[in-house]
Design an enzyme around this catalytic site. Structure first.
Site, PDB file in Angstrom:
ATOM      1  N   LYS A 169      88.506 -15.047 -12.803  1.00  9.44           N
ATOM      2  CA  LYS A 169      87.349 -14.131 -13.078  1.00  9.44           C
ATOM      3  C   LYS A 169      86.155 -14.500 -12.524  1.00  9.44           C
ATOM      4  CE  LYS A 169      84.983 -14.083 -16.884  1.00  9.44           C
ATOM      5  NZ  LYS A 169      84.591 -14.083 -18.312  1.00  9.44           N
TER       6      LYS A 169
ATOM      7  N   LYS B  27      87.063 -21.755 -23.742  1.00 12.04           N
ATOM      8  CA  LYS B  27      85.706 -22.475 -23.743  1.00 12.04           C
ATOM      9  C   LYS B  27      85.813 -23.725 -24.456  1.00 12.04           C
ATOM     10  CE  LYS B  27      82.475 -18.605 -22.654  1.00 12.04           C
ATOM     11  NZ  LYS B  27      81.438 -17.927 -22.900  1.00 12.04           N
TER      12      LYS B  27
ATOM     13  N   LYS C 298      79.627 -16.300 -14.479  1.00  9.85           N
ATOM     14  CA  LYS C 298      78.045 -16.755 -14.241  1.00  9.85           C
ATOM     15  C   LYS C 298      77.880 -18.294 -14.671  1.00  9.85           C
ATOM     16  CE  LYS C 298      76.137 -14.222 -18.415  1.00  9.85           C
ATOM     17  NZ  LYS C 298      76.981 -14.286 -19.183  1.00  9.85           N
TER      18      LYS C 298
HETATM   19  P1  TYM Z   1      78.708 -11.337 -20.694  1.00 14.60           P
HETATM   20  O1  TYM Z   1      77.001 -11.719 -20.786  1.00 14.60           O
HETATM   21  O2  TYM Z   1      79.579 -12.712 -20.499  1.00 14.60           O
HETATM   22  O3  TYM Z   1      79.048 -10.471 -19.665  1.00 14.60           O
HETATM   23  C1  TYM Z   1      78.373  -9.336 -19.547  1.00 14.60           C
HETATM   24  C2  TYM Z   1      78.926  -8.053 -19.300  1.00 14.60           C
HETATM   25  O4  TYM Z   1      79.597  -8.076 -18.189  1.00 14.60           O
HETATM   26  C3  TYM Z   1      81.034  -8.149 -18.268  1.00 14.60           C
HETATM   27  N1  TYM Z   1      81.656  -8.996 -17.221  1.00 14.60           N
HETATM   28  C4  TYM Z   1      82.511  -8.544 -16.177  1.00 14.60           C
HETATM   29  N2  TYM Z   1      83.071  -7.563 -15.949  1.00 14.60           N
HETATM   30  C5  TYM Z   1      83.800  -7.446 -14.907  1.00 14.60           C
HETATM   31  N3  TYM Z   1      84.389  -8.536 -14.058  1.00 14.60           N
HETATM   32  C6  TYM Z   1      83.589  -9.771 -14.532  1.00 14.60           C
HETATM   33  N4  TYM Z   1      83.947 -10.798 -13.703  1.00 14.60           N
HETATM   34  C7  TYM Z   1      82.925  -9.809 -15.455  1.00 14.60           C
HETATM   35  N5  TYM Z   1      82.144 -10.841 -16.153  1.00 14.60           N
HETATM   36  C8  TYM Z   1      81.500 -10.472 -17.021  1.00 14.60           C
HETATM   37  C9  TYM Z   1      81.315  -8.617 -19.609  1.00 14.60           C
HETATM   38  O5  TYM Z   1      82.652  -7.864 -19.990  1.00 14.60           O
HETATM   39  C10 TYM Z   1      80.428  -8.025 -20.469  1.00 14.60           C
HETATM   40  O6  TYM Z   1      80.355  -6.681 -20.709  1.00 14.60           O
HETATM   41  N6  TYM Z   1      79.736 -11.393 -25.545  1.00 14.60           N
HETATM   42  C11 TYM Z   1      79.252 -10.770 -24.278  1.00 14.60           C
HETATM   43  C12 TYM Z   1      77.810 -10.035 -24.573  1.00 14.60           C
HETATM   44  C13 TYM Z   1      77.737  -9.209 -25.911  1.00 14.60           C
HETATM   45  C14 TYM Z   1      78.367  -7.985 -26.188  1.00 14.60           C
HETATM   46  C15 TYM Z   1      77.825  -7.658 -27.672  1.00 14.60           C
HETATM   47  C16 TYM Z   1      78.563  -6.848 -25.330  1.00 14.60           C
HETATM   48  C17 TYM Z   1      77.252  -9.641 -27.059  1.00 14.60           C
HETATM   49  N7  TYM Z   1      77.219  -8.791 -28.101  1.00 14.60           N
HETATM   50  C18 TYM Z   1      78.050  -6.460 -28.164  1.00 14.60           C
HETATM   51  C19 TYM Z   1      78.882  -5.895 -26.094  1.00 14.60           C
HETATM   52  C20 TYM Z   1      78.702  -5.493 -27.339  1.00 14.60           C
HETATM   53  C21 TYM Z   1      79.126 -11.412 -23.337  1.00 14.60           C
HETATM   54  O7  TYM Z   1      78.835 -12.617 -23.359  1.00 14.60           O
HETATM   55  O8  TYM Z   1      79.124 -10.949 -22.044  1.00 14.60           O
END
Ligand code: TYM
Length: 323
Positions: A192, A111, A195
């Site tokens: 991947k 990023k 969003k």
């Molecule tokens: P975020 O918002 O990017 O994504 C949310 C969840 O979706 C999963 N994910 C995917 N899984 C499979 N294939 C994909 N293409 C894909 N894109 C996203 C992510 O792995 C995530 O589980 N930092 C995290 C949010 C967060 C978090 C936490 C998660 C903040 N604190 C504590 C677990 C525990 C994030 O930005 O996810």
């Protein structure tokens, strides 16, 4: 019983990757575990953002989580910024984390390379994520594969803290879904699905149903004609098989092979069978935003109560005096 925590960042509208990689696995855990779920709105401040859109997206994400099955009567559902303990513990963890280990995070490297101005919070983001997890003494963290490194770092920080200051934190582990831990972009199955990337190969949960079908029917497939699961040789076909498997609950190995065209049609039908009722429930929920805000207020109170003991214990262990 296992204690589960997972959050979702409102930095864009959620995708099929978020649904299959983390949301639906989180819904399944409601049956057997004590679950805390939420919207990591503080994490959305790590890159340039628009305040008005952040407000909209936070509510949209909370509504979509409920529409996907995150039943607020069976778990805690809250907005991260409504519980000050997250920022508080994050600072304590920043004071155990090392600059080098933050810089080495793959997501930070990717990023920060794409941005001309890098917010300091993008670097420290994994300490906040560790705080999210450790605050609730979570044992299991359902996430996609892209978050595995951050959960690994959380374990390192917890181990370091517990050794140096005393046993305050429970050791968490990441749990990934069998097929859909990494849903790929339909137009570029080597990347991947994300969003934050505007690609014709990203399926958003709120895409109109005809758009969903079109995006899947136009998915990039591979040379040859065999439908086989082989992520190196056939990334496009393998991605469709993984999506179909996750949507239907059928292991990839049990999916019967047809032509590429038949696979796309079957996958589109399976995705739409999930998204259509989800979108209907979301429309009902959005008709009453005050009810949703009430749910989140209650969730924040309950989350705050659960988090308080951990912050107090961590502060005390580090030598900070109680007021
Ligand atoms: P975020 O918002 O990017 O994504 C949310 C969840 O979706 C999963 N994910 C995917 N899984 C499979 N294939 C994909 N293409 C894909 N894109 C996203 C992510 O792995 C995530 O589980 N930092 C995290 C949010 C967060 C978090 C936490 C998660 C903040 N604190 C504590 C677990 C525990 C994030 O930005 O996810």
């Amino acid at each position: 019983t296992p204690r589960v925590l997972s959050l979702f960042t409102p930095s864009g509208s959620p995708t099929l990757g978020n649904l299959l990689g983390a949301l639906l696995p989180s819904v399944r855990l409601l049956e057997t575990a004590d679950c805390v779920y939420g919207v990591s709105d503080l994490h959305a401040l790590t890159s340039d953002h628009d305040p008005a859109r952040l407000r909209e997206r936070s509510l949209e994400l909370a509504g979509l989580a409920i529409a996907a099955g995150i039943d607020p009567a069976r778990c805690v559902l809250f907005l991260q910024s409504n519980v000050p303990a997250h920022a508080e513990l994050a600072y304590l963890l920043e004071s155990t984390a090392h600059y080098g280990e933050m810089q080495r995070m793959i997501q930070f490297k990717e990023k920060s390379a794409r941005q001309s101005v890098v917010r300091l919070s993008l670097l420290t983001y994994p300490a906040l994520m560790a705080a999210d997890i450790l605050l609730y003494q979570a044992t299991d963290v359902p996430v996609g594969a892209d978050q595995a490194q951050h959960v690994e770092l959380t374990r390192d920080l917890a181990t370091r803290f517990n050794r140096r200051y005393g046993p305050v934190f429970t050791m968490p582990r990441a749990v990934h879904p069998p097929a859909a831990a990494r849903v790929m972009d339909l137009a570029d199955p080597t990347a991947k699905m994300s969003k934050s990337v505007d690609s014709p190969g990203t399926i958003f949960l709120l895409d109109p149903i005809d758009v969903v079908r079109r995006k899947i029917m136009r998915a990039v497939t591979d040379s040859g004609t065999d439908v086989t699961y082989d992520t190196d040789a056939k990334p496009g076909v393998s991605n469709l098989l993984a999506i179909l498997s996750a949507c239907t609950g059928t292991p990839v190995a049990d999916l019967t092979a047809g032509s590429y065209g038949a696979l796309k049609k079957e996958t589109a039908d399976a995705v739409i069978a999930l998204l259509e009722p989800l979108q209907r429930r979301y429309a009902d929920l959005s008709a009453d935003p005050a009810a949703l805000e009430g749910i989140l207020r209650t969730g924040a109170e309950r989350a705050g109560e659960r988090a308080a003991g951990t912050v107090t214990a961590a502060k005390k262990a580090m030598g900070l005096l109680a007021a």
